[in-house]
Design an enzyme around this catalytic site. Structure first.
Site, PDB file in Angstrom:
ATOM      1  N   CYS A 162      62.124  62.834  41.667  1.00  0.00           N
ATOM      2  CA  CYS A 162      63.533  63.089  41.333  1.00  0.00           C
ATOM      3  C   CYS A 162      64.118  64.153  42.250  1.00  0.00           C
ATOM      4  CB  CYS A 162      63.662  63.521  39.873  1.00  0.00           C
ATOM      5  SG  CYS A 162      62.981  62.309  38.732  1.00  0.00           S
ATOM      6  N   LYS A 167      66.164  54.968  46.096  1.00  0.00           N
ATOM      7  CA  LYS A 167      64.879  55.634  46.307  1.00  0.00           C
ATOM      8  C   LYS A 167      63.939  55.345  45.147  1.00  0.00           C
ATOM      9  CE  LYS A 167      63.558  59.149  44.390  1.00  0.00           C
ATOM     10  NZ  LYS A 167      62.172  58.876  43.988  1.00  0.00           N
ATOM     11  N   SER A 178      85.904  25.077  43.009  1.00  0.00           N
ATOM     12  CA  SER A 178      85.485  26.288  42.277  1.00  0.00           C
ATOM     13  C   SER A 178      84.036  26.147  41.865  1.00  0.00           C
ATOM     14  CB  SER A 178      86.300  26.454  40.994  1.00  0.00           C
ATOM     15  OG  SER A 178      87.649  26.446  41.284  1.00  0.00           O
ATOM     16  N   ASP A 201      88.573  19.093  37.281  1.00  0.00           N
ATOM     17  CA  ASP A 201      89.684  18.352  37.900  1.00  0.00           C
ATOM     18  C   ASP A 201      89.155  17.038  38.480  1.00  0.00           C
ATOM     19  OD1 ASP A 201      91.490  20.397  37.272  1.00  0.00           O
ATOM     20  OD2 ASP A 201      90.875  21.547  39.035  1.00  0.00           O
ATOM     21  N   ASN A 218      96.822  23.727  44.554  1.00  0.00           N
ATOM     22  CA  ASN A 218      95.895  23.836  43.430  1.00  0.00           C
ATOM     23  C   ASN A 218      95.955  22.568  42.571  1.00  0.00           C
ATOM     24  OD1 ASN A 218      95.814  24.757  40.268  1.00  0.00           O
ATOM     25  ND2 ASN A 218      94.301  25.848  41.478  1.00  0.00           N
TER      26      ASN A 218
END
Ligand SMILES: Cc1ncc(COP(=O)(O)OP(=O)(O)O)c(N)n1
Ligand SMILES: Cc1nc(C(=O)O)sc1CCOP(=O)(O)O
Length: 548
Positions: A455, A377, A112, A93, A73
């Protein structure tokens, strides 16, 4: 020489400060490798250079025993000192082109990425892979002020990687219970790209049993990748198909109208025999009718919305319906959906009038970031809004106009985009799992004259999806855990077809009755006909068209 290919499936990012009390870092690392970690990143935020190099050196020694590569890292000097496979850098970085100059052409560089622009730049700068984050809130890193991408946002970024060769992992707040939701929910809308792996700190590092934690995660990622591979095989060969929602390996020649009718009949019997509990977080207008149609087909309704209650109920239910018609219980909907995913229950989403207001659109997005539906739906306006199609405008809860020019392709594309079964209701109903489109042409004009018919159709899809899962488990008990990445076992396409078919056929019979004089008498007759419906009647009346 091409750079080595890494297996990103389970990418452990180390975090010594997060170990459980008394657990040794190297012991934890070795156990996690035994559990199936495929790649390790040494991340040391507090160590000085000498200590970082020593930790990285010993980490690499252990990883070498398992043939697992190590990345460092941020720190190019540590990478060079230890001779690891490469580095992972962030946006602030060392710039990627400079890092490439410093570490040479063979080392891996991961970057990243938090948004689409950063992803475009990562592609231009030829990153080997990107770490997409943060997916969800995490305690392992200060991400204050940053928007969580959720599975949806992750999927949008994945689309940009199409044909680039850049690999991708997701990071941030990923744990065993939300992993299936992330994997399915991040399948990219345009090109169906999926993650190459997941990057994890706390789920493994903070575990007292990192071997088991890593192995559980690995099993889910592996089975997801297997399911994706077989889906691609289907698309390539056009033969046997197996979507992420369908466990039954079906042969195209066997998938006929007769087969479907026979399977719908099976599910009608399962419902009557097993009476599964269907939890319905639905709107006030339809609650009573929805409970009655549930009872009429043999299932058992419960209308619980309280977050604590839905949490406790989830393991016991057969399926969960979330219909956000009156959006009163958003927290309950978040918890109910999340727990349905965790407990592998069919989750039916009915985004009532989703295109009508920005509040509804935002709420739908928010809910979909919390959970992955099995079935979505809607009528033409709702499906149009979900598909971001301007072809059918939204007008309250009603679909305006006659629908889409090509409804089959709308449901098929949306099924792929959402990694869910899509049901479009209307004069004809269209259902797709992203591979097949089923057109159903039963129904009655009275359905448009009573409130909540859509519904009720959602309720019946939930009932029959529960039946489909039960049917699967009854027949395949020993294979219960065959595919851990599966959001739910059983044929969910079939559950959706059965729900719509039963509802529309019953409506036809009700409308033909001499005692039905209008919508009021139709409403009661419909519940009676659902109750009295036999498999034979389905077989005589079903109008089904299967399209590939
Ligand atoms: C795989 C992976 N993805 C993202 C990150 C985060 O890196 P960065 O933005 O550099 O933040 P820090 O890790 O330095 O805090 C990562 N480490 N790994
Ligand atoms: C190191 C890191 N980077 C992130 C990003 O979003 O870039 S999130 C993160 C922490 C990931 O830890 P956990 O698996 O415990 O949530």
């Amino acid at each position: 020489m091409p750079r080595i290919q890494l297996d990103y499936s389970i990418y452990l990012v180390t975090g010594r400060e997060l170990l459980p009390p008394g657990k040794d870092y190297y012991e934890s690392l070795e156990e996690s490798l035994q559990g199936g970690v495929t790649l390790v990143q040494v991340r040391e935020k507090n160590a000085d250079t000498g200590e970082f190099i020593e930790v990285a050196r010993r980490t690499k020694q252990i990883c070498d025993k398992y043939n697992v590569p190590v990345l460092i890292n941020d720190r190019i000097d540590v990478h060079l000192a230890v001779g690891t496979a490469g580095i992972h850098i962030g946006q602030t970085d060392c710039p990627l082109p400079l890092a490439r100059q410093l570490i040479g052409p063979d080392a891996i560089i991961g970057l990243s990425v938090r948004n689409l622009n950063e992803c475009k730049r990562a592609i231009e700068q030829k990153a080997d892979y990107i770490g997409i984050g943060t997916v969800w809130r995490t305690e392992s890193k200060d991400t204050k002020g940053r928007k969580c991408l959720g599975p949806d946002g992750t999927g949008e970024i994945l689309d940009l990687l199409h044909d680039t060769g850049v690999q991708a992992v997701a990071i941030g707040g990923i744990h065993l219970p939300n992993l299936p939701q992330l994997l399915h929910g991040s399948i990219s809308p345009k090109y169906s790209n999926s993650l190459d792996g997941i990057a994890i700190i706390s789920d493994i590092v903070s575990s007292k049993n990192p071997r088991e934690s890593a192995s559980n995660l690995r099993e889910i990622v592996d089975s997801f990748k297997r399911a994706r591979k077989s889906l691609n095989q289907y698309q390539v060969k056009g033969g046997v198909f197996d979507s992420p929602f369908v466990i039954e390996h079906r042969n195209k020649n066997e998938f006929t109208n007769d087969y479907l009718i026979k399977r719908v009949e099976d599910l009608m019997n399962v419902l009557k025999d097993e009476t599964p509990l269907i939890n319905q977080l639905t709107n006030k207008v339809v609650m009573n009718d929805s409970a009655n149609v549930t009872l009429a087909v043999g299932a058992s309704p419960i209308m619980s919305t309280n977050p604590r209650d839905v949490y406790d109920l989830s393991p016991a239910i057969g399926a969960c319906l979330i219909n956000f018609g009156t959006i009163d219980d958003k927290e309950g909907m978040q918890v109910a959906g999340r727990q349905a995913n965790v407990n592998k229950k069919p989750l039916i989403f009915d985004p009532v009038a989703v295109g009508a207001t920005s509040f509804r659109r935002e709420t739908a997005q928010e809910l979909l970031a919390h959970w992955q539906p099995t079935v979505i739906k809607g009528n033409a306006a709702e499906i149009g809004a979900m598909a971001e199609s301007s072809e059918v405008a939204s007008r309250g809860v009603d679909a305006a106009g006659s629908g889409f020019k090509d409804p089959g392709s709308i449901v098929k594309q949306l099924a792929k985009k959402r990694a869910a079964i899509i049901v479009l209701t209307g004069p004809e109903d269209y259902i797709s799992d992203g591979n097949l489109v089923i057109k159903l042409s039963n129904g009655s004009h009275y359905l448009e004259k009573i409130t909540g018919s859509g519904c009720q159709a959602g309720t019946l899809i939930a009932c029959f999806s529960a039946a489909s899962k039960i049917d699967y488990l009854n027949k395949n008990n020993e294979e219960l855990f065959e595919n851990k990445s599966q959001l739910v076992q059983g044929d969910m396409l079939l559950g959706a077809i059965a729900g719509i078919l039963v509802y529309t056929v019953a409506s036809e019979i009700a409308a033909e009755r001499s005692d039905v004089k209008g919508p009021g008498t139709f409403r009661s007759a419909l519940i009676d006909e659902l109750y009295n419906l036999t498999p034979e009647t389905i077989s005589q009346r079903a109008k089904i068209e299967i399209r590939y």
